[in-house]
Structure formats: structure tokens, C-alpha cells
Design an enzyme around this catalytic site. Structure first.
Site, short mmCIF file in Angstrom:
data_model
loop_
_atom_site.label_atom_id
_atom_site.label_comp_id
_atom_site.label_asym_id
_atom_site.label_seq_id
_atom_site.Cartn_x
_atom_site.Cartn_y
_atom_site.Cartn_z
N HIS A 183 -4.50 -0.13 -3.46
CA HIS A 183 -3.30 -0.78 -2.66
C HIS A 183 -3.54 -2.25 -2.62
CE1 HIS A 183 -0.45 -0.31 0.70
NE2 HIS A 183 -0.22 -1.32 0.24
N GLU A 214 -4.50 7.66 2.45
CA GLU A 214 -5.23 6.46 2.23
C GLU A 214 -6.83 6.17 2.53
OE1 GLU A 214 -2.97 2.73 1.42
OE2 GLU A 214 -1.80 3.31 0.24
#
Length: 399
Positions: A282, A259
Site C-alpha cells: 500500500h 492489511e
């Protein structure tokens, strides 16, 4: 004035809590890599992070002055907890504060994917009027399979059942079923029956790759998969193939194996552009309410540990909470869990004529932790002798 460092846009309430308690607070709006973090920790006694910043042993070993570390999130797998304990650094997280936010997002995605709202939305944005009901279903009467029946999974169970869903769950630990939820003996049993499978497992290394091609094949044709747990849990290559083949009718993914570290950085995934697939950055626990609760909760734990030695809900130190009287001095002694340490501590105090007003000991694994309240009259040699004990990991004089 002691210094605290907060990273990754921790909610401002955390800064307020610590500043009010007398801490000088520095903030950085992004995650730091290992080299950056090691340099930034110079002179820092409190560190606050979220999920992106990794805190390995190599960083902790370079920060002997680090008293406590707060993970302003649920997971702590980004922290070497054993190294932190060996350094005498207490670690706290927020195991409950964003539970409702994640549950509500899971429910929203279950409904959106079951009704195929993603495709209806995309068609209208492309100027196509598609009013067909093909592939759209009510969630009432459908079966939800929850993998991981912890704080989030169990609350999701209750809310989903209120919507009329039948709930199954699988967990490696023995968990009490809430409402009419039924525990499955194996993951395969759950996959064979569930119309929707949602993952809420923790970040332990053993969960890496737990959901691959074999598990996806065992899911019912036309079923839905939602991952709001950890990015490394699901094999995305296999997931893409099962979406393209039509075996899965919908997917929602909030966590990814890799990420971006900061807001606005580029993102790529082999799941982009797939039909009836929801990708989110997220944000399962990222509501204003949850982030404020997390900021308040973790900052308060850090403040209280530094002030009174309280370790309630610490993830790596023994749990202690000794009521404190301001007229006493408090000594917090973290040590290796070896028989006789408490006797040696009290022997030092007795040798100097120091009266013990209150004392509490707890152990956890190879660590012991004792809080001792003494009267105000004691010589500086007492602290030096306690710190010099062979078993001492860290000694703090708190008041």
C-alpha cells in the site's frame, strides 16, 4: 492549549503546522482499533489518520468535542462521514497531493510487467542467466485500459499516451477525455481491447467485488492487471486462478482486503510467490514528496477550519470561505438545513443589537452552515441563545 492527535506516521510537517498555530500535538505511529481510538480521543479536538484507522459512528458519538478530522490520504471510506457531520465534525482529505506518485508507480509497474522484469530479476538472484526475449514487449503501441478516470486515472492517461500507449477509459461519471484517450461505454468494452487494465476507483461500497472471475475472463489472454485503488475491489481467489492458468501474464497489487495495521507486522496473501506478480504494501502514494505535500495540505485545512471556519474541500460539510477581518468576531453556526434558520440567527443578533459586518450561508444535504462576522460589542447571552436554537448542530466562536 487545544489538543490534536495524529496517527499512523503522518508526515512531521503536519505536526509543525499545527504546533505553530498553537496546538498541542500528540502522535501515535500506528493505527488504533475502535476501543483504543475512543479512549485516545478524550480531550482531543483534532484527529489525523491515514487509511488504516477506522472511525465509525460509535467512536464519533463518544467524541462530542471533536471539531475536525483529517484523512492524510485520498480515501475517506474509513470514516463515517454522516456521523461526523451530525456531530459537527468537519472532515478533510488530500484528493490531489499524491496523484503524481501513484501515476509514476503505475507506469513503473506497466513497464516492469510488460518486460517481465520480475522474472528476470528472480532468475539472476537464483543464479540463472536467462537473456531470452520471450514474453517481453515494449509498452509503445499497446493499449492501456483505465478503470476510474478521476485525478489519478486522467493524469495516468496523459503520461501513458506520452509513452506511445493507446488509452481507453471507463468511468460511471461523465468525464472529459484528455489527449487522444477514448471513453468506453461499458467496462466489458474496455476489457475486450486493453492489453493492460489498471484500476483507480474510489472506496464507495458499490465498488466492492467489482472485479471478479467474470471480469477477469473478459480480459484479453496474456493481458496485465494492476490494482492501486482499494483491496476489496478485486477477488483475489479468482485473480490467483487466472495467473496460474496463464490467462493473465502479469499482475501488480498494492492494496489488499486485509492489511497489517503497523510497520513490521506479518503479512500473508494467496498471491505470494506467483510468477510475474508484483506485491507492494500500500505504497502507491508513499513517496517523501507526496507525504510531505499531504501533511502540509491536510494540516493547513484543519488549521484554517479551526481558526476561520473555512470549509473549502471538506468532504462532509457545506463549502464556505468568507474573508476574515481581525477586528471582527466570527461565529460559525452549523445547523440542520431547515427553512428560516438564517432569519432566526439574525433575529437573535438583532434582538441584542449586534451589527453584522459580513455573512455567508451554504447548504449541503440536510446541513446548513453560516459564517457571521459581527462587531466586538455583544453580550455572552448571544452565544447561549444561538447554541440553544433547536436547529443548531454546533456553534463555535472563532475570534
Amino acid at each position: 492549549m487545544p489538543t490534536a492527535l495524529l496517527l499512523e506516521n503522518v508526515h512531521p510537517v503536519a505536526e509543525q503546522v499545527l504546533a505553530t498555530a498553537g496546538w498541542q500535538v500528540r502522535t501515535v505511529p500506528r493505527a488504533l482499533d475502535e476501543v483504543e481510538l475512543a479512549a485516545a480521543l478524550d480531550g482531543v479536538e483534532l484527529l489525523g489518520i491515514r487509511s488504516k484507522t477506522q472511525v465509525p459512528a460509535t467512536v464519533i458519538e463518544k467524541a462530542p468535542q471533536l471539531v475536525a478530522l483529517g484523512a492524510f490520504c485520498i480515501g475517506t471510506n474509513q470514516i463515517d462521514l454522516r456521523a461526523a457531520a451530525a456531530n459537527g465534525t468537519a472532515v478533510f482529505n488530500a484528493p490531489f497531493s499524491n496523484t503524481r506518485s501513484v501515476v509514476e508507480m503505475a507506469i513503473a509497474e506497466i513497464i516492469a510487467l510488460t518486460r517481465r522484469l520480475t522474472q528476470k530479476d528472480r532468475a539472476l538472484h537464483d543464479g540463472i542467466w536467462d537473456k531470452s526475449a520471450n514474453g517481453a514487449h515494449e509498452v509503445r503501441g499497446r493499449t492501456l485500459g483505465i478503470v476510474g478516470y478521476g485525478n489519478i486515472g486522467s493524469q495516468l492517461s496523459v503520461v501513458a499516451e506520452a509513452l506511445g500507449m493507446r488509452v481507453l477509459f471507463y468511468d460511471t461519471a461523465d468525464k472529459l477525455a484528455l489527449g487522444n484517450a477514448r471513453r468506453c461505454a461499458t467496462l466489458d468494452e474496455l476489457l475486450a481491447e486493453a492489453d493492460v487494465v489498471t484500476l483507480h476507483v474510489d472506496g464507495r461500497p458499490g465498488n466492492a467485488g467489482m472485479f471478479g472471475d467474470a471480469q477477469l475472463r473478459r480480459m484479453r489472454p496474456g493481458s496485465i492487471l494492476i490494482n492501486l485503488s482499494r483491496g476489496f475491489v478485486v477477488d483475489h481467489e479468482a485473480l490467483r486462478e487466472h495467473v496460474l492458468s496463464g490467462h493473465l501474464s502479469g499482475v501488480a497489487v498494492d492494496v489488499f482486503p486485509t492489511e497489517p495495521k503497523a510497520q513490521g507486522e506479518p503479512f500473508d496473501s494467496i498471491l505470494r510467490g506467483l510468477p510475474n506478480v508484483i506485491l507492494t504494501p500500500h505504497i502507491g502514494g508513499s513517496t517523501e514528496e507526496a507525504q510531505e505535500h499531504i501533511g502540509m495540505f491536510v494540516a493547513s485545512k484543519l488549521r484554517d477550519y479551526c481558526a476561520t471556519g473555512t470549509t473549502t474541500l471538506s468532504v462532509n460539510l457545506p463549502t464556505l470561505d468568507l474573508p476574515h477581518r481581525p477586528e471582527n468576531h466570527r461565529l460559525a453556526h452549523l445547523h440542520h438545513n431547515i427553512p428560516g434558520v438564517l432569519a432566526r440567527v439574525n433575529g437573535v443578533l438583532a434582538d441584542h443589537g449586534v451589527n453584522v459586518e459580513g455573512q455567508l450561508l451554504a447548504t449541503r444535504g440536510d446541513l446548513g452552515y453560516v459564517l457571521t462576522d459581527v462587531d466586538l460589542a455583544y453580550a455572552p447571552d448571544v452565544v447561549a441563545e444561538l447554541a440553544a436554537l433547536e436547529e443548531t448542530v454546533r456553534l463555535r466562536v472563532l475570534s
